[in-house]
Design an enzyme around this catalytic site. Structure first.
Site, PDB file in Angstrom:
ATOM      1  N   LYS A  52     -15.361   0.709   4.100  1.00 52.04           N
ATOM      2  CA  LYS A  52     -15.001   0.258   2.593  1.00 52.04           C
ATOM      3  C   LYS A  52     -16.085  -0.320   1.595  1.00 52.04           C
ATOM      4  O   LYS A  52     -16.689  -1.252   2.040  1.00 52.04           O
ATOM      5  CB  LYS A  52     -13.693  -0.883   2.840  1.00 52.04           C
ATOM      6  CG  LYS A  52     -12.717  -0.610   3.698  1.00 52.04           C
ATOM      7  CD  LYS A  52     -11.764  -1.829   3.696  1.00 52.04           C
ATOM      8  CE  LYS A  52     -10.429  -1.540   4.555  1.00 52.04           C
ATOM      9  NZ  LYS A  52      -9.819  -2.796   5.018  1.00 52.04           N
ATOM     10  N   GLU A  83       0.869  -1.080  -0.196  1.00 52.39           N
ATOM     11  CA  GLU A  83      -0.056  -0.079   0.151  1.00 52.39           C
ATOM     12  C   GLU A  83       0.886   1.168   0.038  1.00 52.39           C
ATOM     13  O   GLU A  83       0.400   2.244   0.455  1.00 52.39           O
ATOM     14  CB  GLU A  83      -1.026   0.204   1.188  1.00 52.39           C
ATOM     15  CG  GLU A  83      -1.925  -1.279   1.089  1.00 52.39           C
ATOM     16  CD  GLU A  83      -3.180  -0.957   2.148  1.00 52.39           C
ATOM     17  OE1 GLU A  83      -2.880  -0.453   3.282  1.00 52.39           O
ATOM     18  OE2 GLU A  83      -3.980  -1.985   2.193  1.00 52.39           O
TER      19      GLU A  83
END
Length: 348
Positions: free
Chosen positions: A275, A168
């Site tokens: 999310k 990430e």
């Protein structure tokens, strides 16, 4: 709003996997395309996803039920839920519609969330000797985040510390463990608050000594300290530390309205990760966030491990007035896309 056309396709996510993409056209000539990310460490309570090929097949199969009909976001999402598509297929349609009608198209006075800037990664995202999945610092401004990430890079280079780039966009030094990562952050950023993601559902062996970590370092947020089944431990931990630390549910809650309701009622958490791809529709994701707000817990809108260059999640986070966002580190292009969008919208 009538949908005139929608076309499914494939796109590549950040680790080279194929994902579902949809291009949508509305009757007012607005168009939008959305590509759906996926999780590297995806919790078992997330909505079911399908392969990119299966997602495209599902969308083509039900396309005639969607186009040339008038929809609101709520009615479209209700239809998509009734069709029992894979979450990545349904979200591709739902999010592309949302992006076409709700994307922030001009600079205005916006309330920006605080940034959880990713510095170090471990676990499934990097060097396995680092058991914590994410080490972040909380930033009030984009400018500070950019300067701080550059400062960390310069420090690692001057020390000659060999590091990989995590999944990430954070650093993952090959010689580091959890304590070395924390000590480095404390040394370089003594005035910054630290946010951690333990990702305990994916840990093997003993859990970290949270008492030691919370007493010794400036920890403001701890995500997933226990697995998604250890409700009693969550409740005890939040009772003990919740007044001074954000206890954040992600795998525990999975943007699932029932599990967020349970976590709020048990007082197992005081913050939650949101999310959209864990849920499968925009309306379902907004409902999950609304439950969190009613429960007076903080909202952290987050990217995923396998991301795309799409940046609609930035607009979404601002629209639902998220308290924090997680967009990763600044060493991968798909993460930079999110920070660039914040800059376009006027965050300084």
């Amino acid at each position: 709003m009538k949908i005139k056309d929608l076309e499914p396709d494939k796109a590549l996510a950040s680790l080279g996997s194929e994902t579902v993409k949809v291009v949508i056209k509305l009757e007012n000539r607005e168009t939008a395309d959305v590509s759906i990310p996926t999780g590297i460490s995806a919790g078992k309570y997330e909505a079911r996803k399908v392969s990119a090929d299966e997602g495209i097949y599902q969308i083509q199969k039900i396309k005639h039920l969607i186009i040339n009909h008038n929809w609101t976001q709520e009615t479209l999402d209700a239809q998509l839920e009734d069709l029992s598509l894979g979450a990545n297929a349904s979200l591709a349609i739902s999010a592309s519609f949302w992006k076409a009608i709700s994307r922030i198209n001009y600079k205005q006075k916006l309330k920006f969330p605080k940034l959880m800037l990713l510095l170090f990664e471990g676990g499934k995202h990097g060097n396995p000797n680092i058991s914590m999945q994410e080490f972040m610092i909380i930033e009030e401004s984009l400018k500070d985040a950019i300067e701080d990430f550059r400062r960390l890079r310069n420090f690692l280079e001057k020390k000659g510390l060999e590091s990989t780039v995590g999944a990430e966009g954070g650093f993952s030094p090959l010689s580091f463990n959890d304590i070395q990562a924390l000590k480095t952050i404390e040394k370089i950023f003594p005035n910054r608050q630290i946010a951690l993601d333990a990702a305990a559902s994916f840990k093997k062996g003993t859990i970290p000594d949270y008492d030691l970590i919370l007493s010794k370092y400036k920890i403001a947020s701890l995500e997933d300290p226990f697995s998604d089944e250890e409700w009693d431990l969550w409740v005890k931990f939040c009772t003990r530390f919740g007044k001074r630390v954000m206890i954040v549910g992600d795998d525990l809650t999975a943007t699932n309205t029932e599990r967020i309701n349970k976590a709020v009622s048990l007082r197992a958490i005081n913050a939650v990760v949101i999310k959209p791809n864990q849920n499968g529709t925009i309306s379902g994701t907004i409902k999950a966030a609304e439950i969190a707000k009613k429960g007076n817990i903080k909202i952290v809108v987050s990217h995923r491990g396998e991301e795309t260059i799409d940046n609609w999640i930035v607009d979404f986070a601002i629209k639902i007035e998220a308290d924090f966002v997680k967009f990763g580190g600044m060493d991968r292009g798909e993460r930079i896309a999110k920070y660039n969008r914040l800059s376009e919208l006027g965050m300084v």
